[in-house]
Design a protein around this motif. Structure first.
Motif, PDB file in Angstrom:
ATOM      1  N   HIS A 126       0.831  -1.207   0.000  1.00  0.00           N
ATOM      2  CA  HIS A 126       0.000   0.000   0.000  1.00  0.00           C
ATOM      3  C   HIS A 126       0.862   1.251   0.000  1.00  0.00           C
ATOM      4  CE1 HIS A 126      -3.511  -2.519   1.788  1.00  0.00           C
ATOM      5  NE2 HIS A 126      -3.527  -2.508   0.464  1.00  0.00           N
ATOM      6  N   THR A 153      -6.552  -3.166  -9.569  1.00  0.00           N
ATOM      7  CA  THR A 153      -5.821  -3.508  -8.340  1.00  0.00           C
ATOM      8  C   THR A 153      -5.045  -2.293  -7.829  1.00  0.00           C
ATOM      9  OG1 THR A 153      -5.599  -5.730  -9.228  1.00  0.00           O
ATOM     10  CG2 THR A 153      -4.241  -5.209  -7.325  1.00  0.00           C
ATOM     11  N   ARG A 157      -5.637  -0.799  -4.206  1.00  0.00           N
ATOM     12  CA  ARG A 157      -4.542  -0.637  -3.239  1.00  0.00           C
ATOM     13  C   ARG A 157      -4.464   0.798  -2.737  1.00  0.00           C
ATOM     14  NH1 ARG A 157       0.558  -4.311  -5.461  1.00  0.00           N
ATOM     15  NH2 ARG A 157      -0.621  -6.263  -5.481  1.00  0.00           N
ATOM     16  N   HIS A 160      -7.273   1.377  -0.234  1.00  0.00           N
ATOM     17  CA  HIS A 160      -6.971   0.837   1.097  1.00  0.00           C
ATOM     18  C   HIS A 160      -5.875   1.635   1.796  1.00  0.00           C
ATOM     19  CE1 HIS A 160      -9.749  -2.424   0.826  1.00  0.00           C
ATOM     20  NE2 HIS A 160      -9.252  -2.812  -0.330  1.00  0.00           N
TER      21      HIS A 160
END
Ligand SMILES: [Zn+2]
Lengths: 170, 124
Positions: A126, A153, A157, A160
């Protein structure tokens, strides 16, 4: 060919002057990216050295399909992951902790220490994506190509990473 | 996924101007009319700024690494000659410096390694 492509073409002819220029231009980015993955200054330093040596020896492989920056950072990423594998196998001796070097609040009084601390809590993948977006200003496509993952993705990422940072900063 | 969530997921690239014009326009129109997304946009801009400051505050050992790297760039090239691959079970490889003549290599016979070190040239 772009200016950066021309520089790499000169490095491919083993032009030391061009290599020194290229080093000055990309060393910061390589070191800071490596640090975003590894968090240990002595390892990031090793990645910088190995990456630049790989560029010196392999500049002829740059075909201009990506930016020179993402090509070089891709090499740095491979070097960083190979160090992680070596550390996991115990093939490297741990060095004394020099985290004081990574965080020197006196260098920039405006740096919010909370942000530094929140960054430490992010997982490497991350933190890596956040670094590429917020610091290197790369597009979603460029990051996806560099990391070999779908654009979705990259987006998740980043989602998050931001959520984790928001949690730490509130 | 709500429109706000979609918009907010694109925001980091909206801020860096990495989206195509039509997408930028769509996001701009939504943000203009949505208080929650305006608030989130302010967060993203602030976080991006703080992140960059935090990274910039990291010292980079540029000169130290260059001092280590630079002398190794001129390492002599090794010439490799592989002469044994046509013999079953025998692999022979030698390497010689450009400047000096000693031959170093290793001979592998059925998996057993035998090191070969050639004689140095007088005065080397
Ligand atoms: Zn909204």
């Amino acid at each position: 060919m772009t200016g950066e492509g021309r520089l790499l073409a000169l490095v491919a002819t083993q032009d030391r002057g061009a290599f020194h220029l290229l080093y000055d231009q990309y060393a910061n980015a390589v070191y800071r990216y490596a640090l975003s993955i590894l968090r240990k200054p002595h390892l990031a330093e090793e990645v910088l050295q190995e990456t630049m040596m790989a560029v010196w020896k392999g500049a002829r492989h740059f075909k201009g399909r990506s930016k020179a920056l993402t090509w070089i950072l891709g090499i740095a990423r491979n070097q960083a992951h190979s160090l992680i594998r070596k550390e996991a196998k115990g093939q490297r001796l741990p060095e004394t902790d020099s985290s004081a070097e990574t965080r020197d609040p006196t260098r920039n009084l405006h740096v919010d220490l909370c942000v530094q601390e929140a960054l430490e809590t992010l997982s490497p993948m991350h933190r890596e994506v956040m670094h590429l977006v917020f610091y290197e200003n790369l597009s979603m496509r460029e990051i996806a190509d560099m990391l070999g993952i779908p654009e979705g993705t990259v987006k998740s990422r980043m989602h998050h990473a931001r959520q984790a940072m928001a949690k730490e900063l509130t | 996924m709500s429109i706000c969530q979609t918009v907010q997921d694109w925001m980091p690239w909206y801020v860096s101007g990495h989206l195509e014009a039509t997408k930028m326009g769509r996001l701009a129109r939504h943000i203009d009319s949505c208080e929650a997304c305006q608030k989130e946009l302010a967060h993203v801009i602030q976080l991006r700024h703080q992140f960059a400051l935090a990274v910039d505050a990291t010292p980079v050992p540029i000169d130290r690494v260059w001092d280590v790297l630079s002398p190794t760039l001129d390492a002599p090239k090794k010439a490799r000659i592989d002469v044994g691959s046509f013999l079953i079970g025998v692999h022979f490889a030698i390497a010689a410096d450009n400047q000096r003549m000693p031959v170093q290599g290793n001979l592998k016979v059925l998996g057993h390694k035998v090191q070969i070190i050639g004689r140095r040239k007088k005065g080397a």
